[in-house]
Design a protein around this motif. Structure first.
Motif, PDB file in Angstrom:
ATOM      1  N   UNK A  51     -23.471  45.428  10.851  1.00 38.10           N
ATOM      2  CA  UNK A  51     -23.441  46.971  11.103  1.00 38.10           C
ATOM      3  C   UNK A  51     -21.827  47.184  11.684  1.00 38.10           C
ATOM      4  N   UNK A  52     -21.196  46.115  12.058  1.00 40.92           N
ATOM      5  CA  UNK A  52     -19.862  46.323  12.393  1.00 40.92           C
ATOM      6  C   UNK A  52     -18.848  46.452  11.293  1.00 40.92           C
ATOM      7  N   UNK A  53     -19.224  45.691  10.255  1.00 42.58           N
ATOM      8  CA  UNK A  53     -18.512  45.891   8.903  1.00 42.58           C
ATOM      9  C   UNK A  53     -19.276  46.066   7.731  1.00 42.58           C
ATOM     10  N   UNK A  54     -19.775  47.035   7.577  1.00 42.36           N
ATOM     11  CA  UNK A  54     -21.079  47.097   6.416  1.00 42.36           C
ATOM     12  C   UNK A  54     -20.296  46.780   4.883  1.00 42.36           C
ATOM     13  N   UNK A  55     -21.087  46.416   4.192  1.00 43.49           N
ATOM     14  CA  UNK A  55     -20.648  45.840   2.860  1.00 43.49           C
ATOM     15  C   UNK A  55     -20.328  46.968   1.986  1.00 43.49           C
ATOM     16  N   UNK A  56     -19.293  46.985   1.239  1.00 41.97           N
ATOM     17  CA  UNK A  56     -18.824  48.014   0.316  1.00 41.97           C
ATOM     18  C   UNK A  56     -19.917  47.677  -0.728  1.00 41.97           C
ATOM     19  N   UNK A  57     -20.055  48.987  -1.560  1.00 45.77           N
ATOM     20  CA  UNK A  57     -20.876  48.845  -2.744  1.00 45.77           C
ATOM     21  C   UNK A  57     -20.176  48.197  -3.966  1.00 45.77           C
ATOM     22  N   UNK A  58     -20.742  47.429  -4.959  1.00 44.63           N
ATOM     23  CA  UNK A  58     -20.382  47.036  -6.221  1.00 44.63           C
ATOM     24  C   UNK A  58     -19.194  45.873  -5.695  1.00 44.63           C
ATOM     25  N   UNK A  59     -19.454  45.115  -4.649  1.00 47.11           N
ATOM     26  CA  UNK A  59     -18.637  43.795  -4.383  1.00 47.11           C
ATOM     27  C   UNK A  59     -19.263  42.681  -4.495  1.00 47.11           C
ATOM     28  N   UNK A  60     -19.037  41.811  -5.125  1.00 44.03           N
ATOM     29  CA  UNK A  60     -19.790  40.622  -5.504  1.00 44.03           C
ATOM     30  C   UNK A  60     -19.560  39.668  -4.305  1.00 44.03           C
ATOM     31  N   UNK A  61     -20.603  39.128  -3.610  1.00 41.44           N
ATOM     32  CA  UNK A  61     -20.304  38.301  -2.307  1.00 41.44           C
ATOM     33  C   UNK A  61     -20.744  36.905  -2.892  1.00 41.44           C
ATOM     34  N   UNK A  62     -19.496  36.021  -2.976  1.00 43.78           N
ATOM     35  CA  UNK A  62     -19.709  34.780  -3.142  1.00 43.78           C
ATOM     36  C   UNK A  62     -19.510  33.880  -2.130  1.00 43.78           C
ATOM     37  N   UNK A  63     -20.761  33.131  -1.893  1.00 46.68           N
ATOM     38  CA  UNK A  63     -20.557  32.255  -0.691  1.00 46.68           C
ATOM     39  C   UNK A  63     -20.740  30.757  -1.021  1.00 46.68           C
TER      40      UNK A  63
END
Length: 303
Positions: free
Chosen positions: A83-95
């Motif tokens: 909630x502090x840094x909400x994810x941006x749309x259309x960004x691939x999250x690679x972990x």
């Protein structure tokens, strides 16, 4: 209900097996951490820790209590971050692990982004096996057996391990190191995970050397940290071939011996089972497999 403060103190002590390290992490005094853990034990009527002058160990009750407490505290931390840094749309999250991200993926990622200018990628690093965050995860690369039913796993690669050291270490031994001279050096390592054999044990067995004659130095949380220690000539470590290839090519690290052994674990690609169609993600995964196929230090395998 126990207080969150006391649970946080217990979780940190149980994870570090140290009141001092827990106090440093939470930024309170050693006495405050001890008081909070004692208050927790009193409030629930169960002893959780065995304390001696030199060590801290979990009681059987503590062993049972710690995993769910850690899971929920980490959940609170992750929910707060989201909630502090909400994810941006259309960004691939690679972990993946910090080692894979910083020592293999990051140097290659610029090429992918140049060829796919409409795709944005966010790299999320973890230092522990299974430390997944469902809300920060499109695709993961992990040296861990398939164990989480939320994900589809695909075999990705296997590789070899071998010792590496700074060039200066060779100079101190007249330009080389004999196998029998390894006992003169500090051996650096990270803890093994998933009940896999220890890296050094695997290699020493292949080299025909006795672990009991070796001098072991510091234990690090992850490979980027141990790499820095080796670059500064603080000892010798076992490295994964893909993660040290660039350092070897550029002469920052050297292999004192030609003996290599298969890495104890294998690497898998994990993706959420419940996911919407995503062509950009499909493109990234296809590119990842192409990069692995082109890397001579990696080998595909069948599950």
């Amino acid at each position: 209900m126990p207080t969150l403060v006391s649970l946080r103190a217990f979780e940190a002590v149980a994870r570090h097996r140290s009141f001092r390290k827990a106090a440093d992490e939470i930024c309170v005094t050693h006495a405050a951490v001890s008081h909070q853990v004692k208050a927790l034990e009193t409030s629930i009527g169960v002893k959780l820790l065995e304390r001696t002058s030199r060590s801290v160990e979990l009681t059987p009750a503590g062993e049972q209590y710690y995993p769910p407490i850690r899971e929920h505290i980490q959940g609170i931390v992750k929910a707060t971050r989201r909630i502090q840094t909400p994810e941006e749309p259309d960004v691939l999250l690679v972990q993946s692990y910090a080692s894979f991200n910083t020592m293999w993926l990051q140097p290659r990622l610029a090429e992918f982004l140049q060829d796919n200018p409409d795709t944005r990628v966010r790299i999320v690093s973890t230092f522990e096996d299974g430390d997944y965050d469902m809300h920060r995860f499109d695709v993961g690369v992990f040296n861990a057996p398939p164990f989480d039913k939320r994900f589809d796993y695909s075999p990705l690669f296997e590789t070899d391990i071998y010792p590496v050291c700074a060039p200066e270490a060779l100079n101190s031994s007249n330009g080389g190191i004999l196998l029998e001279e390894l006992s003169n050096f500090l051996l650096l390592s990270i803890p093994n995970t998933w009940n896999e054999p220890d890296d050094w044990d695997c290699w020493l067995d292949a080299a025909g050397l006795d672990r009991g004659t070796m001098k072991f130095g510091s234990i690090f949380d992850n490979y980027p940290l141990v790499r820095e220690a080796v670059l500064n000539n603080h000892g010798i470590s076992v490295a994964r071939a893909p993660f040290c290839a660039r350092d070897l090519e550029r002469g920052r690290l050297v292999r004192p011996f030609d003996i290599s052994v298969p890495e104890p674990g294998r690497w898998y690609l994990a993706m959420q089972k419940e996911r919407a169609p995503n062509p950009k993600l499909d493109t990234f995964v296809a590119w990842l497999f192409e990069q692995i196929e082109a890397d001579p230090t990696m080998r595909f395998f069948n599950a």
